[in-house]
Write a protein that holds these residues in place. Sequence first.
Motif: not given
Length: 352
Positions: A136-164
């Motif tokens: 589960g933790g590795q999957r969440q890091r992949v989801a974060m990585g998918r956001a990170l590669v886009r190099d956005p102006k703003v990151f939005l996190f919606d309760e990302p740790l609730s399932n851990l």
Amino acid sequence: MAPVNIQNVQKRFGAVKVIHDISVDIGDGEFVVLVGPSGCGKSTLLRMIAGLEEVSDGQIRIGSREVSNLPARDRDIAMVFQNYGLYPHMTVADNMGFALKLRKADASETAGRVQKAAAILGLEKLLDRYPRQLSGGQRQRVAMGRALVRDPKVFLFDEPLSNLDAKLRVQMRGEIKAMHQRVGTTTIYVTHDQVEAMTMADKIVVLHDGLIEQVGAPLDLYDRPANLFVAGFIGSPSMNFIDGRIEEGSFRSDKGLILPLPQGLDLQHLGGKPIVYGIRPEHIRAAEGGIEGKAAMVEGTGSEIFVKIDCGGEQISCLFRERLQIRFGDMLGFAIDPASVHLFDKATGRRL
């Protein structure tokens, strides 16, 4: 990176208003946490920033652009949800680079960004695996990585740790904060967990029933809560609240318990007025000859002991860091640090 300005934003579902005229400024590179109980409007506000919900009234600006009516794809944001949302038939590398592939970005540029994000998140050895082969933790890091590669102006996190699980949540919140410190992108993070808010945020926005109760740095909210709601929500275990009045220079509870007051208080206008006395459990210490009561509940965790003391009908929660031998029913004394006392107007709930 970009600042985010939310000005007089409202949200209605039919005749029901769920967000009431909210305004808040988020600085460039800030890590801001929206916190509050379920149903307070924090996820709805985040979804309006993301473009996943329409704004009923008001403006949202990201950088110099007003984005209130722009579709999500044109806002230059990246969002990480509670549900990881990974494609099961794609490898970690393909999942992370998929948004760039849709943009028809150069393959070598995509690979470089994926490798850079993987290095930041410790995913280098997992790039060829599929989501089913990850924890589960590795999957969440992949989801974060998918956001990170886009190099956005703003990151939005919606309760990302609730399932851990609890231990993994502690690890992951440290990794998210470390990622923010390395990358520096403006981040807006939604949670109902005030411990997450206190440990991760540069600034906390406390929401309740679609309204902002208080905005400030974590320690500002902890030390000087604006009202009873914030005082009870921020801090774990919760602050003690005792109803009573000030009489003859001391606080007397409705059940007759006498408690100390901070020095330098202007008592002239408080005498006889209904007041709520607040003291955090960690600001109470065991003391012989102090206020006495009977241990009505005892919970030990090893590093500390949580005790509820019955003082003539008033229940006082105490958190002792000493290794004390306390059993249910024991009589014990305690002392309150007067400098840590909070007083609230009972009628309005506002801090006095």
